[in-house]
Design a protein around this motif. Sequence first.
Motif, PDB file in Angstrom:
ATOM      1  N   LEU A 192      38.799 -12.623 -17.937  1.00 44.36           N
ATOM      2  CA  LEU A 192      37.287 -12.199 -17.556  1.00 44.36           C
ATOM      3  C   LEU A 192      36.311 -12.234 -18.775  1.00 44.36           C
ATOM      4  CD1 LEU A 192      38.019  -9.487 -14.750  1.00 44.36           C
ATOM      5  CD2 LEU A 192      38.043 -11.793 -14.328  1.00 44.36           C
ATOM      6  N   SER A 193      35.110 -12.753 -18.507  1.00 46.18           N
ATOM      7  CA  SER A 193      34.024 -12.434 -19.095  1.00 46.18           C
ATOM      8  C   SER A 193      33.158 -11.804 -18.367  1.00 46.18           C
ATOM      9  CB  SER A 193      33.391 -13.643 -19.634  1.00 46.18           C
ATOM     10  OG  SER A 193      34.213 -14.614 -20.470  1.00 46.18           O
ATOM     11  N   LEU A 194      32.563 -10.504 -18.600  1.00 44.32           N
ATOM     12  CA  LEU A 194      31.751  -9.497 -18.091  1.00 44.32           C
ATOM     13  C   LEU A 194      30.300  -9.720 -18.966  1.00 44.32           C
ATOM     14  CD1 LEU A 194      34.166  -6.788 -17.772  1.00 44.32           C
ATOM     15  CD2 LEU A 194      33.729  -8.518 -16.170  1.00 44.32           C
ATOM     16  N   ARG A 195      29.146 -10.302 -18.303  1.00 47.01           N
ATOM     17  CA  ARG A 195      27.947 -10.326 -19.055  1.00 47.01           C
ATOM     18  C   ARG A 195      26.826  -9.925 -18.334  1.00 47.01           C
ATOM     19  NH1 ARG A 195      24.994 -14.393 -17.004  1.00 47.01           N
ATOM     20  NH2 ARG A 195      26.385 -16.438 -16.307  1.00 47.01           N
ATOM     21  N   MET A 196      25.544  -9.590 -18.872  1.00 51.55           N
ATOM     22  CA  MET A 196      24.588  -9.141 -17.747  1.00 51.55           C
ATOM     23  C   MET A 196      24.160 -10.312 -17.067  1.00 51.55           C
ATOM     24  SD  MET A 196      21.868  -7.015 -20.320  1.00 51.55           S
ATOM     25  CE  MET A 196      20.847  -6.776 -18.818  1.00 51.55           C
ATOM     26  N   ASP A 223      22.095 -16.472 -12.146  1.00 53.07           N
ATOM     27  CA  ASP A 223      23.067 -16.108 -11.413  1.00 53.07           C
ATOM     28  C   ASP A 223      22.928 -15.954 -10.093  1.00 53.07           C
ATOM     29  OD1 ASP A 223      24.756 -16.234 -13.873  1.00 53.07           O
ATOM     30  OD2 ASP A 223      23.845 -14.383 -14.184  1.00 53.07           O
ATOM     31  N   ALA A 224      21.499 -15.856  -9.466  1.00 55.18           N
ATOM     32  CA  ALA A 224      21.316 -15.656  -7.918  1.00 55.18           C
ATOM     33  C   ALA A 224      21.723 -17.031  -7.233  1.00 55.18           C
ATOM     34  CB  ALA A 224      19.968 -15.306  -8.012  1.00 55.18           C
ATOM     35  N   SER A 225      22.803 -17.250  -7.150  1.00 55.55           N
ATOM     36  CA  SER A 225      23.228 -18.567  -6.559  1.00 55.55           C
ATOM     37  C   SER A 225      23.484 -18.548  -4.780  1.00 55.55           C
ATOM     38  CB  SER A 225      24.720 -19.114  -7.452  1.00 55.55           C
ATOM     39  OG  SER A 225      25.554 -18.109  -6.930  1.00 55.55           O
ATOM     40  N   GLU A 226      23.443 -19.363  -4.471  1.00 62.55           N
ATOM     41  CA  GLU A 226      23.858 -19.541  -2.903  1.00 62.55           C
ATOM     42  C   GLU A 226      25.255 -18.902  -2.610  1.00 62.55           C
ATOM     43  OE1 GLU A 226      21.920 -20.482  -0.298  1.00 62.55           O
ATOM     44  OE2 GLU A 226      20.112 -20.949  -1.512  1.00 62.55           O
ATOM     45  N   ALA A 227      26.295 -19.182  -3.507  1.00 61.58           N
ATOM     46  CA  ALA A 227      27.334 -18.538  -3.496  1.00 61.58           C
ATOM     47  C   ALA A 227      27.390 -16.986  -3.284  1.00 61.58           C
ATOM     48  CB  ALA A 227      28.505 -18.985  -4.351  1.00 61.58           C
ATOM     49  N   GLY A 234      27.818  -9.711 -14.374  1.00 68.73           N
ATOM     50  CA  GLY A 234      28.626 -10.682 -13.646  1.00 68.73           C
ATOM     51  C   GLY A 234      30.012 -10.642 -14.205  1.00 68.73           C
ATOM     52  N   ILE A 235      31.013 -10.911 -13.206  1.00 68.55           N
ATOM     53  CA  ILE A 235      32.386 -10.978 -13.371  1.00 68.55           C
ATOM     54  C   ILE A 235      32.563 -12.522 -13.365  1.00 68.55           C
ATOM     55  CG2 ILE A 235      34.646 -10.475 -12.861  1.00 68.55           C
ATOM     56  CD1 ILE A 235      33.443  -8.032 -11.327  1.00 68.55           C
ATOM     57  N   PHE A 236      33.030 -12.997 -14.586  1.00 66.10           N
ATOM     58  CA  PHE A 236      33.055 -14.449 -14.515  1.00 66.10           C
ATOM     59  C   PHE A 236      34.661 -14.805 -15.103  1.00 66.10           C
ATOM     60  CE2 PHE A 236      28.704 -13.930 -15.067  1.00 66.10           C
ATOM     61  CZ  PHE A 236      28.150 -14.650 -14.264  1.00 66.10           C
ATOM     62  N   LEU A 237      35.163 -15.690 -14.612  1.00 66.64           N
ATOM     63  CA  LEU A 237      36.459 -16.500 -15.002  1.00 66.64           C
ATOM     64  C   LEU A 237      36.341 -16.958 -16.034  1.00 66.64           C
ATOM     65  CD1 LEU A 237      38.275 -17.392 -11.783  1.00 66.64           C
ATOM     66  CD2 LEU A 237      38.629 -15.339 -12.717  1.00 66.64           C
ATOM     67  N   ARG A 238      37.301 -16.742 -17.189  1.00 65.76           N
ATOM     68  CA  ARG A 238      37.336 -17.287 -18.548  1.00 65.76           C
ATOM     69  C   ARG A 238      37.689 -18.579 -18.547  1.00 65.76           C
ATOM     70  NH1 ARG A 238      39.313 -13.428 -23.118  1.00 65.76           N
ATOM     71  NH2 ARG A 238      38.584 -15.226 -24.578  1.00 65.76           N
ATOM     72  N   GLU A 239      38.687 -19.072 -17.816  1.00 66.11           N
ATOM     73  CA  GLU A 239      39.076 -20.358 -17.740  1.00 66.11           C
ATOM     74  C   GLU A 239      38.107 -21.471 -17.150  1.00 66.11           C
ATOM     75  OE1 GLU A 239      42.579 -20.535 -14.855  1.00 66.11           O
ATOM     76  OE2 GLU A 239      41.221 -20.769 -13.162  1.00 66.11           O
ATOM     77  N   ASP A 240      37.306 -20.879 -16.336  1.00 65.38           N
ATOM     78  CA  ASP A 240      36.418 -22.065 -15.875  1.00 65.38           C
ATOM     79  C   ASP A 240      35.017 -21.629 -15.557  1.00 65.38           C
ATOM     80  OD1 ASP A 240      36.331 -20.533 -13.421  1.00 65.38           O
ATOM     81  OD2 ASP A 240      37.440 -22.173 -12.341  1.00 65.38           O
ATOM     82  N   GLY A 241      34.582 -20.405 -15.936  1.00 61.40           N
ATOM     83  CA  GLY A 241      33.100 -20.012 -15.933  1.00 61.40           C
ATOM     84  C   GLY A 241      32.979 -19.482 -14.563  1.00 61.40           C
TER      85      GLY A 241
END
Length: 181
Positions: A12-16, A21-25, A69-76
Amino acid sequence: MILDKTLQTPRLSLRMMSAADASEAYLGWMRDPVVNQYLESRFSVPASTQDLVRFIEYVNASSDSLLLGIFLREDGSHIGNIKIGPVVTRHARAELGYLIGDRNAWGKGYGSEAIREVARYGIEELGMAKITAGIYETNIGSAKALLKAGFKLEATISSHVICNGRRLASQLYGLDAPVRT
């Protein structure tokens, strides 16, 4: 609070969070009654991505909370969020709140990985002696994630919250910083 770096874990990448980042998802997670059933935000579901932008900006402007935000490192991919705060400096303690919103990411240990890293940051870099997280008693996934991250169940408050029309206990989990000699 401002974090000028990205926290990294093996997966994971954890960033501000930012307005981008306010996406529809993300909005979809907040509107999903299964995803938000244990979140207090279910009582004021955002109507638009602009509401999410306002929330992100509000927390980012706060002097006592940090939203990552919690982001997967493999694909962002953005799979969730984790917040530390409020940070109560005079008592050297902070609260954690988190959400794995992408249901495809459930049950893979991402929650405990993010919790562990943000708790480490709170203890080692913010100087907290105690990190806590409160959950509803029926939130088994969160209980497992907290225990796996090293937290311990410290208190149960009976009949404390309402979820799906039932009164439930809330549980407080805690992690103490190692004693320094």
